[in-house]
Design a protein around this motif. Sequence first.
Motif, PDB file in Angstrom:
ATOM      1  N   ARG A  46      -4.217  -4.202  -0.202  1.00 10.93           N
ATOM      2  CA  ARG A  46      -5.206  -3.131  -0.307  1.00 10.93           C
ATOM      3  C   ARG A  46      -4.652  -1.760   0.086  1.00 10.93           C
ATOM      4  O   ARG A  46      -5.262  -0.732  -0.232  1.00 10.93           O
ATOM      5  CB  ARG A  46      -6.405  -3.467   0.583  1.00 10.93           C
ATOM      6  CG  ARG A  46      -7.226  -4.642   0.091  1.00 10.93           C
ATOM      7  CD  ARG A  46      -8.260  -5.039   1.112  1.00 10.93           C
ATOM      8  NE  ARG A  46      -9.165  -6.062   0.623  1.00 10.93           N
ATOM      9  CZ  ARG A  46     -10.087  -6.656   1.384  1.00 10.93           C
ATOM     10  NH1 ARG A  46     -10.188  -6.339   2.672  1.00 10.93           N
ATOM     11  NH2 ARG A  46     -10.878  -7.569   0.870  1.00 10.93           N
ATOM     12  N   ARG A  47      -3.494  -1.733   0.751  1.00  7.88           N
ATOM     13  CA  ARG A  47      -2.886  -0.445   1.078  1.00  7.88           C
ATOM     14  C   ARG A  47      -2.591   0.374  -0.166  1.00  7.88           C
ATOM     15  O   ARG A  47      -2.494   1.597  -0.116  1.00  7.88           O
ATOM     16  CB  ARG A  47      -1.579  -0.657   1.850  1.00  7.88           C
ATOM     17  CG  ARG A  47      -1.745  -1.274   3.218  1.00  7.88           C
ATOM     18  CD  ARG A  47      -0.387  -1.619   3.807  1.00  7.88           C
ATOM     19  NE  ARG A  47      -0.486  -2.230   5.124  1.00  7.88           N
ATOM     20  CZ  ARG A  47       0.524  -2.813   5.752  1.00  7.88           C
ATOM     21  NH1 ARG A  47       1.727  -2.835   5.171  1.00  7.88           N
ATOM     22  NH2 ARG A  47       0.362  -3.347   6.939  1.00  7.88           N
ATOM     23  N   MET A  48      -2.444  -0.307  -1.300  1.00  8.41           N
ATOM     24  CA  MET A  48      -2.136   0.392  -2.544  1.00  8.41           C
ATOM     25  C   MET A  48      -3.223   1.403  -2.899  1.00  8.41           C
ATOM     26  O   MET A  48      -2.968   2.388  -3.595  1.00  8.41           O
ATOM     27  CB  MET A  48      -1.982  -0.634  -3.669  1.00  8.41           C
ATOM     28  CG  MET A  48      -1.250  -0.131  -4.885  1.00  8.41           C
ATOM     29  SD  MET A  48       0.516   0.031  -4.549  1.00  8.41           S
ATOM     30  CE  MET A  48       1.117   0.624  -6.122  1.00  8.41           C
ATOM     31  N   ALA A  49      -4.433   1.178  -2.418  1.00  9.67           N
ATOM     32  CA  ALA A  49      -5.542   2.091  -2.717  1.00  9.67           C
ATOM     33  C   ALA A  49      -5.274   3.500  -2.211  1.00  9.67           C
ATOM     34  O   ALA A  49      -5.803   4.477  -2.766  1.00  9.67           O
ATOM     35  CB  ALA A  49      -6.838   1.547  -2.110  1.00  9.67           C
ATOM     36  N   TRP A  50      -4.456   3.647  -1.165  1.00 10.89           N
ATOM     37  CA  TRP A  50      -4.179   4.967  -0.602  1.00 10.89           C
ATOM     38  C   TRP A  50      -3.356   5.843  -1.540  1.00 10.89           C
ATOM     39  O   TRP A  50      -3.331   7.060  -1.375  1.00 10.89           O
ATOM     40  CB  TRP A  50      -3.470   4.824   0.741  1.00 10.89           C
ATOM     41  CG  TRP A  50      -4.380   4.369   1.837  1.00 10.89           C
ATOM     42  CD1 TRP A  50      -4.508   3.110   2.338  1.00 10.89           C
ATOM     43  CD2 TRP A  50      -5.323   5.167   2.550  1.00 10.89           C
ATOM     44  NE1 TRP A  50      -5.461   3.072   3.326  1.00 10.89           N
ATOM     45  CE2 TRP A  50      -5.973   4.324   3.484  1.00 10.89           C
ATOM     46  CE3 TRP A  50      -5.673   6.524   2.507  1.00 10.89           C
ATOM     47  CZ2 TRP A  50      -6.957   4.786   4.349  1.00 10.89           C
ATOM     48  CZ3 TRP A  50      -6.653   6.986   3.378  1.00 10.89           C
ATOM     49  CH2 TRP A  50      -7.282   6.128   4.277  1.00 10.89           C
ATOM     50  N   PHE A  51      -2.694   5.248  -2.527  1.00 14.62           N
ATOM     51  CA  PHE A  51      -1.888   6.035  -3.466  1.00 14.62           C
ATOM     52  C   PHE A  51      -2.695   6.521  -4.665  1.00 14.62           C
ATOM     53  O   PHE A  51      -2.183   7.285  -5.479  1.00 14.62           O
ATOM     54  CB  PHE A  51      -0.702   5.205  -3.960  1.00 14.62           C
ATOM     55  CG  PHE A  51       0.265   4.825  -2.882  1.00 14.62           C
ATOM     56  CD1 PHE A  51       1.289   5.684  -2.518  1.00 14.62           C
ATOM     57  CD2 PHE A  51       0.153   3.616  -2.216  1.00 14.62           C
ATOM     58  CE1 PHE A  51       2.176   5.346  -1.511  1.00 14.62           C
ATOM     59  CE2 PHE A  51       1.030   3.265  -1.212  1.00 14.62           C
ATOM     60  CZ  PHE A  51       2.051   4.139  -0.857  1.00 14.62           C
ATOM     61  N   ALA A  52      -3.927   6.077  -4.780  1.00 15.29           N
ATOM     62  CA  ALA A  52      -4.734   6.408  -5.950  1.00 15.29           C
ATOM     63  C   ALA A  52      -5.195   7.857  -5.924  1.00 15.29           C
ATOM     64  O   ALA A  52      -5.382   8.456  -4.862  1.00 15.29           O
ATOM     65  CB  ALA A  52      -5.945   5.476  -6.035  1.00 15.29           C
TER      66      ALA A  52
END
Length: 485
Positions: free
Chosen positions: A34-40
């Motif tokens: 879910r950390r990937m959401a911070w790059f959106a």
Amino acid sequence: MPRILVSNIDNESMMADERALTPDFCRASAITARRMAWFAEAGDIVVLPRDLSPQMKVYIARTMGYEPGSVTYLTPDWGNGHPRPIRAHELLHTGLAERMVRMIGDPGNWSVYPYCYERSTQQFAERLGLDGERDVRPFVKQGGAELLNDKRVFRSVAAGRGVSIAEGVVCATQWQLEESIGALIDKTGAVIIKQDRHSGGFGNLIVSRAEATGALGAPEVLVAKDESQIRDQSRIAWARLAYTDRAPLIVEVYYPVSACVTAEFKVDAADNAVTFLNCGEVRQAPILSGLIMPSAVPPYQLASFVSGATELARLCCDLGYEGLVNIDGIVTADGNVIVNEFNGRIGGCSHIHHILEAVAGPRYGDTLVVVSHSRTVDISIDQAFGVLNERKLAFDRSQGRGIIVTGEDASGSGHLEYLSIAPSREDAMRLEAEFEGLLGFDMPSQTEAGIGHLAKILAHLPQIRRKEVEQALQDGQRHGIAHQP
């Protein structure tokens, strides 16, 4: 151009041993993904194994400065099964690509941004007809990023580049494993055995001369006080780690250390450029539990590590790799700097760096210290946010101080992950302690166990080194960073 962000953490190139894909591991992997959401950014689509809570979606949007609801989140249809890491099957054979085609419309307007650009990600992009992916460099298109997540490959290329690595050997058979443990274990009293493709310390075992219940850098310690026990423990380690009964294992001397360090670079092969992004220290209890950025190790030791890491980043660039590369190392108790591995992908520090650049500016590392940590809580995410607001602990850019929650699974496992940011390391640690105190936390017993194990290793070290190691243990007790990943 909008992007499709694919959080394919723990894909086949990162974790080749499918025996590890237990329900508990998959739940933990989904939380990290879910950390990937911070790059959106507004207009992007984020593919995750499990969806974020509505509260977290709004929180990320407001923290990063875009309108809540302007990012689309998509998860595979798991049916009655539990969520799994997004690997080749999930990308290519669950209907995900077909759903994505209907969502994006004209594929010429989109690009893909994966956690790790491995071959199934390339196939996924081709199925979507993304024109921009035709320009992916041949090294990456042919699985180059997968090589940069293999510990065997790392040892070969690092040694060839003249970078300092741990004394060790790659073992292709159980007999070689037994011989290598016997040859290396008395260097410090312990060795660490690693799977070639795993992450976060989960694919590691420690074999030690000393009795112990845990040690930093691996979830378990096997005791081998004599040669017969070395034979027994080598059989156990081979059975547990050598998937398909042939996958090579790496055996390295387990060093008492004063710090574990990490650095991240952006590699642009098209421009033949390598850009330093950040550096820090890894906290483990006994495996990865957070970071401290920037690193506070002595200047010459840090310079030695960063220079070696830069050599490896430059090698990745020479090969034709594009993207982020994360490089880990240790400072041993006697002051030697050793590089442990590289990873051609987004790393544990990447989202932290991205967040800090957004909320504090590109030179945040010159004026601020950020400490990340993760714990299990017994409160809702709304209550956690309420603590931040009521106690005025939320990050305030004007003061350069405060907490940012980076991940949560409060309604499931109780996981909570957060950053403590302040102008100094001491202030950041105090802020973390204040926040954790409000949530009812004490020092993790695993960390105490790990430090205790390192102390026991002292009995097997030459007398001349004991004073240095004892000082390292004292440092580790203060900061929770004495370990080897």
